[in-house]
Design an enzyme around this catalytic site. Sequence first.
Site, PDB file in Angstrom:
ATOM      1  N   ASP A  52      -2.557 -10.363  -2.839  1.00  0.00           N
ATOM      2  CA  ASP A  52      -3.184  -9.974  -1.567  1.00  0.00           C
ATOM      3  C   ASP A  52      -4.655  -9.624  -1.817  1.00  0.00           C
ATOM      4  O   ASP A  52      -5.019  -9.180  -2.907  1.00  0.00           O
ATOM      5  CB  ASP A  52      -2.437  -8.750  -1.008  1.00  0.00           C
ATOM      6  CG  ASP A  52      -2.917  -8.308   0.368  1.00  0.00           C
ATOM      7  OD1 ASP A  52      -2.242  -8.637   1.355  1.00  0.00           O
ATOM      8  OD2 ASP A  52      -3.970  -7.630   0.445  1.00  0.00           O
ATOM      9  N   HIS A  87      -6.225  -7.117  -0.887  1.00  0.00           N
ATOM     10  CA  HIS A  87      -6.391  -5.683  -1.132  1.00  0.00           C
ATOM     11  C   HIS A  87      -5.619  -5.227  -2.373  1.00  0.00           C
ATOM     12  O   HIS A  87      -4.584  -5.802  -2.709  1.00  0.00           O
ATOM     13  CB  HIS A  87      -5.915  -4.881   0.081  1.00  0.00           C
ATOM     14  CG  HIS A  87      -6.617  -5.210   1.359  1.00  0.00           C
ATOM     15  ND1 HIS A  87      -6.142  -6.164   2.240  1.00  0.00           N
ATOM     16  CD2 HIS A  87      -7.767  -4.736   1.887  1.00  0.00           C
ATOM     17  CE1 HIS A  87      -6.973  -6.247   3.277  1.00  0.00           C
ATOM     18  NE2 HIS A  87      -7.973  -5.408   3.086  1.00  0.00           N
ATOM     19  N   HIS A 112       0.812  -1.222   0.000  1.00  0.00           N
ATOM     20  CA  HIS A 112       0.000   0.000   0.000  1.00  0.00           C
ATOM     21  C   HIS A 112       0.843   1.268   0.000  1.00  0.00           C
ATOM     22  O   HIS A 112       0.313   2.360  -0.224  1.00  0.00           O
ATOM     23  CB  HIS A 112      -0.937   0.036   1.211  1.00  0.00           C
ATOM     24  CG  HIS A 112      -1.985  -1.032   1.186  1.00  0.00           C
ATOM     25  ND1 HIS A 112      -2.859  -1.183   0.133  1.00  0.00           N
ATOM     26  CD2 HIS A 112      -2.287  -2.014   2.070  1.00  0.00           C
ATOM     27  CE1 HIS A 112      -3.663  -2.219   0.380  1.00  0.00           C
ATOM     28  NE2 HIS A 112      -3.334  -2.742   1.539  1.00  0.00           N
ATOM     29  N   ASP A 114      -4.724 -12.952   2.924  1.00  0.00           N
ATOM     30  CA  ASP A 114      -5.991 -12.465   3.486  1.00  0.00           C
ATOM     31  C   ASP A 114      -7.164 -12.750   2.544  1.00  0.00           C
ATOM     32  O   ASP A 114      -8.298 -12.355   2.823  1.00  0.00           O
ATOM     33  CB  ASP A 114      -5.919 -10.973   3.859  1.00  0.00           C
ATOM     34  CG  ASP A 114      -5.162 -10.113   2.869  1.00  0.00           C
ATOM     35  OD1 ASP A 114      -4.774 -10.616   1.795  1.00  0.00           O
ATOM     36  OD2 ASP A 114      -4.974  -8.918   3.167  1.00  0.00           O
TER      37      ASP A 114
HETATM   38  C1  OKP Z   1      -3.208  -4.327   4.506  1.00  0.00           C
HETATM   39  B1  OKP Z   1      -2.822  -5.450   3.561  1.00  0.00           B
HETATM   40  C2  OKP Z   1     -10.482  -3.065   8.885  1.00  0.00           C
HETATM   41  C3  OKP Z   1     -10.095  -1.983   7.915  1.00  0.00           C
HETATM   42  C4  OKP Z   1      -8.799  -2.339   7.304  1.00  0.00           C
HETATM   43  C5  OKP Z   1      -6.763  -1.436   6.374  1.00  0.00           C
HETATM   44  C6  OKP Z   1      -6.484  -2.685   5.624  1.00  0.00           C
HETATM   45  C7  OKP Z   1      -5.024  -2.822   5.329  1.00  0.00           C
HETATM   46  C8  OKP Z   1      -4.680  -4.126   4.666  1.00  0.00           C
HETATM   47  N1  OKP Z   1     -11.606  -2.670   9.662  1.00  0.00           N
HETATM   48  N2  OKP Z   1      -8.139  -1.230   6.697  1.00  0.00           N
HETATM   49  O1  OKP Z   1      -3.178  -5.251   2.217  1.00  0.00           O
HETATM   50  O2  OKP Z   1      -3.233  -6.745   3.953  1.00  0.00           O
HETATM   51 ZN    ZN Z   2      -4.345  -7.187   2.341  1.00  0.00          ZN
HETATM   52 MG    MG Z   3      -3.999  -7.542  -4.577  1.00  0.00          MG
END
Ligand code: OKP
Ligand code: ZN
Ligand code: MG
Length: 343
Positions: free
Chosen positions: A195, A197, A159, A284
Site C-alpha cells: 500500500d 501508506h 493501520h 493507492d
Molecule cells: C488508508 B490506507 C487525505 C489524508 C488521508 C488518511 C489516509 C489513510 C489511508 N487528505 N489520511 O492506507 O490506504
Molecule cells: Zn493507503
Molecule cells: Mg505500505
Amino acid sequence: MKTVFSPLHSRRQVKTELDGGLLIEPHEKPSRAETILARVKDQALGDIVEPEEFGLEPVKRVHTDDYVSFLETCWQDWVAEGKPGEAIPAVWAGRGMRHRIPKDIDGRLGYYSFAAETSISDGTWEAARASANVALTAQKLVTSGERAAFALCRPPGHHAHADLFGGYCFFNNAAITAQAFRDQGCEKVAVLDVDFHHGNGTQAIFYDRSDVLTISLHGDPDLVFPHFLGFEDETGEGQGEGFNLNIVYPPKTPYSVWSEGLERACQRIAEFKPDALVVALGVDTFEDDPISFFKLKSEDYLSLGKRLEQLGLPTVFTMEGGYDVDAIGVNAVNVMQGFEGKA
Ligand code: OKP
Ligand code: ZN
Ligand code: MG
C-alpha cells in the site's frame, strides 16, 4: 484464484471524513469494493465465495479484548450520549498526560484511536467483523491447499494497532491472517505491505517478534500519513530486531524506482524462508490516486503480481487502500492476474 467477498462491507457507510477542515465524503467508500468485485467477475478471475464466521477469537489473537469491546459498543454508546453526528475522536492523551481509559465516550474514542479522519456510525462494527472474516476465509483456503487467495477486505486494516483505529482501519486483517497462519502451524510468516501508506499497525503488532517478518514500502512519513511511524531506522526491537523493514520513497516515484525496493523486499523474504506470505495490497500507489503521490501505472500491477508469484509461497492478498475508484478494479485484479502469469 478465488476471491472472498462479503456484501456486509456496505454496512460501513459513513458520511464524513475530516479532511482539510471540512467533513467530506469519505475516500474509503463502498463503491471501492464493488468496483473490484465487478472486475473480478468481468475477468473471470475465479470463484467468488462468501466468508465463513470465525468469531472473535482469531481477532483477539492480535487485538486487545478491551479494544474489541470498545468497537462493538462505540456507536451505541455515542448515540446514548445524545450526540447528533457520527462518532469522531477529537481529544488524545498528549505528552505528559495519562494513558488511562476514561469512562466517557469522547475520552474512549481518543484512547482507542490515533487519527480523526475515520468516523464511526451504525454498521461499522459489522463491516469490520466481516472484513476480518473475509481475510480468515482466504487464509483457510490457502491452508487447505490453494496456492493463493484474494481477500477483498473492506474496511482495510493495515493501520490498525492492537488497540487503535485510524486511517480508515479497525481490525488489522493482514496481521490477523499472519497470526492465523502461525496458530495453525506455520513457523514463520512474512507480511509485505505494498500500500502507498506505511503499515504502521502491522509493524507495531509484530515489532518485538522474529516469527513474523514485516516489510512495508511507502511514501515518506515525513511528508504523508501516518506521519509518526514508518521510518527506515525502525528495524524491530528485542527478539524482533532485524525483522521489520521499511522502504521509504519521495513524491513522484515511478515503478522503475519503486520496484528496486520491491526487489530488496523479495530478497529479504526469500532469505527469511517463511511458510506463508500475506500481501497487504493497496493500489493507492497508482498515478491518479487522489490522496497519494507515487506514479505507478496500471500495467505495473501485472509486474508486481508476477514478482510476488516468483517467491513461490502460499499467499493471501488482503485488500487495503486505493482511492481512484475508476481504476481500482483494474489495478487490484492486475496483481492477481500477474500472479497467475498474465504478462
Ligand atoms: C488508508 B490506507 C487525505 C489524508 C488521508 C488518511 C489516509 C489513510 C489511508 N487528505 N489520511 O492506507 O490506504
Ligand atoms: Zn493507503
Ligand atoms: Mg505500505
